[in-house]
Scaffold this active site. Structure first.
Site, short mmCIF file in Angstrom:
data_model
loop_
_atom_site.label_atom_id
_atom_site.label_comp_id
_atom_site.label_asym_id
_atom_site.label_seq_id
_atom_site.Cartn_x
_atom_site.Cartn_y
_atom_site.Cartn_z
N LYS A 91 55.56 7.11 -8.03
CA LYS A 91 54.19 6.68 -6.83
C LYS A 91 53.31 6.50 -7.89
O LYS A 91 53.09 7.54 -8.56
CB LYS A 91 53.45 7.29 -5.47
CG LYS A 91 52.30 7.23 -5.44
CD LYS A 91 52.35 7.67 -3.66
CE LYS A 91 50.94 7.59 -3.38
NZ LYS A 91 50.70 7.73 -2.13
N LYS B 267 56.09 2.45 -5.78
CA LYS B 267 54.68 1.83 -5.40
C LYS B 267 53.49 2.34 -5.85
O LYS B 267 53.59 2.59 -7.12
CB LYS B 267 54.81 3.29 -4.22
CG LYS B 267 53.00 2.84 -3.46
CD LYS B 267 53.82 3.82 -2.50
CE LYS B 267 51.67 3.66 -1.88
NZ LYS B 267 51.54 4.91 -0.83
C1 PBG Z 1 48.90 8.43 0.90
C2 PBG Z 1 49.05 7.25 1.15
C3 PBG Z 1 48.50 5.89 0.15
C4 PBG Z 1 49.47 4.91 1.01
C5 PBG Z 1 50.12 5.78 1.77
N1 PBG Z 1 50.61 6.82 1.66
C6 PBG Z 1 47.14 6.25 -0.44
C7 PBG Z 1 47.13 7.09 -1.35
O1 PBG Z 1 48.03 7.72 -2.38
O2 PBG Z 1 46.25 7.20 -2.15
C8 PBG Z 1 48.75 3.71 0.21
C9 PBG Z 1 49.12 2.25 0.66
C10 PBG Z 1 48.77 0.90 0.42
O3 PBG Z 1 48.23 1.10 -0.07
O4 PBG Z 1 49.50 0.29 1.22
N2 PBG Z 1 48.82 9.08 0.10
#
Ligand code: PBG
Length: 325
Positions: free
Chosen positions: A196, A249
């Site tokens: 991520k 992601k």
């Molecule tokens: C929580 C989380 C996030 C997303 C999923 N879980 C945001 C982040 O890490 O700032 C992003 C999902 C999306 O943008 O669709 N940590």
């Protein structure tokens, strides 16, 4: 001009001439069982409100969430990932009663007719919007891991099917796995957000989840988009720590990493089409610049072509209407 081999008989377009020939040669196929629909449930919200920029996505009270899931089930969705947004923010001790009640209500209303993954993170629950417990603006890792493991336990106990940690703290998959095992949830799978990135494409989500950091950014815990080695290593580590499923992601900007992660881990890897990516399609369509109904499945096929086993997409609820089996 002399006649070349290509002129005489090499015509790849022959196999694209009719839909039957194109279907005969199509290499990617997927079905609705591999699409996961995100849901936002907001404590204390009256009714529901649209998430700006995301077509068909709402922030919802529990009663509206129940109606939404009923509709989604009727539209053939079988996989959900739930993002709970608690009314009260804390810094260290988190209250899971609201989220647990949502999970229990969903189970009561719809039984086991669907699979419920729980996004497990702290950013919607903390006053500062970071994915960790902080001490003087620095990550307190041990306390963070404890809080994440405790969330996972609470969600599993209420009836969640799977835990999906999205915080990117070092060691969280092992910590969560151990807590689940200790509390008798040995068969509850962990789908880690394993690769991520600290990305600019989470904007619409942070509005929806009320989770934008109040100071700084997430670059000291999420991955640097410039790095391939660390990106693969992060998934390898999650796999070693006991993650059952892995994920990249944002999905559309991480397609190149799916195959190397599969090769390095022998695990199945999914892709999260994040809010900024899905929102891009929504906004193009709103401006008449793209045919949403055609563009969305195009992106899904591309995820599959890249090797994604499953896709988390805000448009999963449109799949049946768009002809996905
Ligand atoms: C929580 C989380 C996030 C997303 C999923 N879980 C945001 C982040 O890490 O700032 C992003 C999902 C999306 O943008 O669709 N940590």
């Amino acid at each position: 001009m002399s006649k070349t081999k290509a002129d005489s008989y090499e015509r790849p377009m022959r196999l694209r001439a009719t839909s039957h020939l194109r279907d005969l040669c199509a290499e990617t196929e997927f079905n609705r069982a591999q699409l996961i629909q995100p849901l936002f449930v907001v404590e204390g919200l009256k009714g529901e409100e649209p998430v700006p920029g995301l077509r068909g996505v709402m922030r919802q009270s529990l009663p509206h969430l129940l109606k939404q899931v009923e509709q989604d089930l009727a539209a053939g969705v079988t996989q959900f990932i739930l993002f709970p947004v608690p009314a009260e923010k804390h810094d260290e001790e988190f209250d899971h009663r609201f989220t647990q009640s949502v999970i229990r209500e969903l189970r009561k209303a719809f039984g086991t007719s669907f699979c419920l993954w729980m996004d497990t993170c702290l950013c919607s629950a903390t006053t500062h919007g970071h994915c960790a417990v902080l001490n003087d603006e620095k990550i307190a890792l041990k306390k963070t891991l404890k809080a994440l493991a405790e969330s996972a336990r609470a969600f599993a106990e209420a009836g969640a099917d799977g835990i999906s940690p999205s915080d990117m703290m070092d060691g969280r998959t092992a910590y969560i796995r151990a807590a689940l095992d200790r509390h008798g949830f040995k068969l509850t799978p962990v789908m880690s957000y394993s690769t991520k990135f600290a990305s600019n494409f989470y904007g619409p989500f942070r509005e929806a989840a009320d989770s934008a950091p109040q100071f700084g950014d997430r670059r000291h815990y999420q991955l640097d988009p410039r790095n391939r080695t660390a990106a693969i290593a992060a998934s390898v580590r999650c796999a070693d720590e006991g993650a059952d499923l892995l994920m990249v992601k944002p999905g559309m900007t991480s397609l190149d990493l799916i195959q190397p992660i599969i090769a390095a881990t022998s695990k199945q890897v999914g892709a999260y089409q994040v809010s900024g990516e899905y929102g891009g399609l929504s906004l193009l369509a709103e401006n008449g610049l793209v045919n949403f109904d055609a563009a969305l499945p195009e992106t899904w096929h591309v995820f599959k072509r890249a090797g994604a086993q499953f896709i988390i997409t805000y448009g999963a609820r449109y799949a049946q209407a768009l002809g996905v089996r």
